[in-house]
Design a protein around this motif. Structure first.
Motif, PDB file in Angstrom:
ATOM      1  N   ARG A  37      29.563   3.868   6.428  1.00 53.60           N
ATOM      2  CA  ARG A  37      28.962   5.092   6.959  1.00 53.60           C
ATOM      3  C   ARG A  37      27.445   4.983   6.924  1.00 53.60           C
ATOM      4  NH1 ARG A  37      31.193   9.878   3.615  1.00 53.60           N
ATOM      5  NH2 ARG A  37      31.063   8.328   1.974  1.00 53.60           N
ATOM      6  N   ILE A  38      26.798   5.559   7.919  1.00 53.50           N
ATOM      7  CA  ILE A  38      25.338   5.506   8.040  1.00 53.50           C
ATOM      8  C   ILE A  38      24.713   6.584   7.163  1.00 53.50           C
ATOM      9  CG2 ILE A  38      23.408   5.877   9.625  1.00 53.50           C
ATOM     10  CD1 ILE A  38      25.134   4.687  11.819  1.00 53.50           C
ATOM     11  N   ILE A  39      23.619   6.205   6.496  1.00 52.63           N
ATOM     12  CA  ILE A  39      22.832   7.140   5.698  1.00 52.63           C
ATOM     13  C   ILE A  39      21.520   7.349   6.436  1.00 52.63           C
ATOM     14  CG2 ILE A  39      21.685   7.558   3.514  1.00 52.63           C
ATOM     15  CD1 ILE A  39      23.619   5.518   2.274  1.00 52.63           C
ATOM     16  N   MET A  40      21.316   8.566   6.941  1.00 56.44           N
ATOM     17  CA  MET A  40      20.065   8.857   7.657  1.00 56.44           C
ATOM     18  C   MET A  40      19.765  10.343   7.543  1.00 56.44           C
ATOM     19  SD  MET A  40      18.822   7.965  11.501  1.00 56.44           S
ATOM     20  CE  MET A  40      18.847   6.253  11.114  1.00 56.44           C
ATOM     21  N   SER A  41      18.506  10.647   7.291  1.00 59.58           N
ATOM     22  CA  SER A  41      18.090  12.049   7.245  1.00 59.58           C
ATOM     23  C   SER A  41      17.650  12.480   8.643  1.00 59.58           C
ATOM     24  CB  SER A  41      16.942  12.224   6.254  1.00 59.58           C
ATOM     25  OG  SER A  41      15.805  11.539   6.718  1.00 59.58           O
ATOM     26  N   TRP A  42      17.597  13.793   8.826  1.00 60.83           N
ATOM     27  CA  TRP A  42      17.137  14.298  10.116  1.00 60.83           C
ATOM     28  C   TRP A  42      15.678  13.931  10.355  1.00 60.83           C
ATOM     29  CZ3 TRP A  42      19.450  15.597  14.323  1.00 60.83           C
ATOM     30  CH2 TRP A  42      20.759  16.061  14.299  1.00 60.83           C
ATOM     31  N   SER A  43      14.877  13.941   9.299  1.00 60.27           N
ATOM     32  CA  SER A  43      13.456  13.614   9.473  1.00 60.27           C
ATOM     33  C   SER A  43      13.280  12.155   9.899  1.00 60.27           C
ATOM     34  CB  SER A  43      12.663  13.905   8.204  1.00 60.27           C
ATOM     35  OG  SER A  43      13.154  13.141   7.130  1.00 60.27           O
ATOM     36  N   ALA A  44      14.117  11.257   9.368  1.00 56.20           N
ATOM     37  CA  ALA A  44      14.039   9.850   9.783  1.00 56.20           C
ATOM     38  C   ALA A  44      14.446   9.702  11.243  1.00 56.20           C
ATOM     39  CB  ALA A  44      14.937   8.987   8.898  1.00 56.20           C
ATOM     40  N   PHE A  45      15.487  10.417  11.650  1.00 56.24           N
ATOM     41  CA  PHE A  45      15.927  10.358  13.048  1.00 56.24           C
ATOM     42  C   PHE A  45      14.858  10.916  13.981  1.00 56.24           C
ATOM     43  CE2 PHE A  45      18.150  12.355  16.669  1.00 56.24           C
ATOM     44  CZ  PHE A  45      18.628  11.208  17.260  1.00 56.24           C
ATOM     45  N   GLU A  46      14.240  12.022  13.590  1.00 60.04           N
ATOM     46  CA  GLU A  46      13.187  12.610  14.419  1.00 60.04           C
ATOM     47  C   GLU A  46      11.973  11.685  14.506  1.00 60.04           C
ATOM     48  OE1 GLU A  46      12.722  16.358  12.503  1.00 60.04           O
ATOM     49  OE2 GLU A  46      14.480  17.215  13.485  1.00 60.04           O
TER      50      GLU A  46
END
Length: 76
Positions: A37-46
């Motif tokens: 599963r991928i670990i990513m925050s919304w801030s990193a995606f933005e």
């Protein structure tokens, strides 16, 4: 981001295909858990989206490089 958020963003359910999607669209390999599963925050995606669009703000320690300005005509 939750698993549902990742499905909504990528349009894919399988974790391996989501990783391929991030590699294709952003040129990065996201961090994954042991089960894939991928670990990513919304801030990193933005931030990835902003970088792709070329609208990242300049950081405090790094001044934005300005292009050399050329006069259109000489002043009298």
């Amino acid at each position: 981001m939750s698993e549902q958020d990742l499905r909504d963003v990528t349009g894919l359910k399988r974790h391996k295909l989501q990783v391929v999607w991030f590699q294709r669209h952003f040129g990065v390999t996201p961090v994954q858990r042991a089960d894939g599963r991928i670990i990513m925050s919304w801030s990193a995606f933005e931030a990835l989206q902003a970088k792709r669009a070329g609208v990242l703000p300049a950081t405090a320690g790094q001044a934005a490089e300005r292009p050399a300005l050329q006069p259109l005509r000489r002043a009298a």
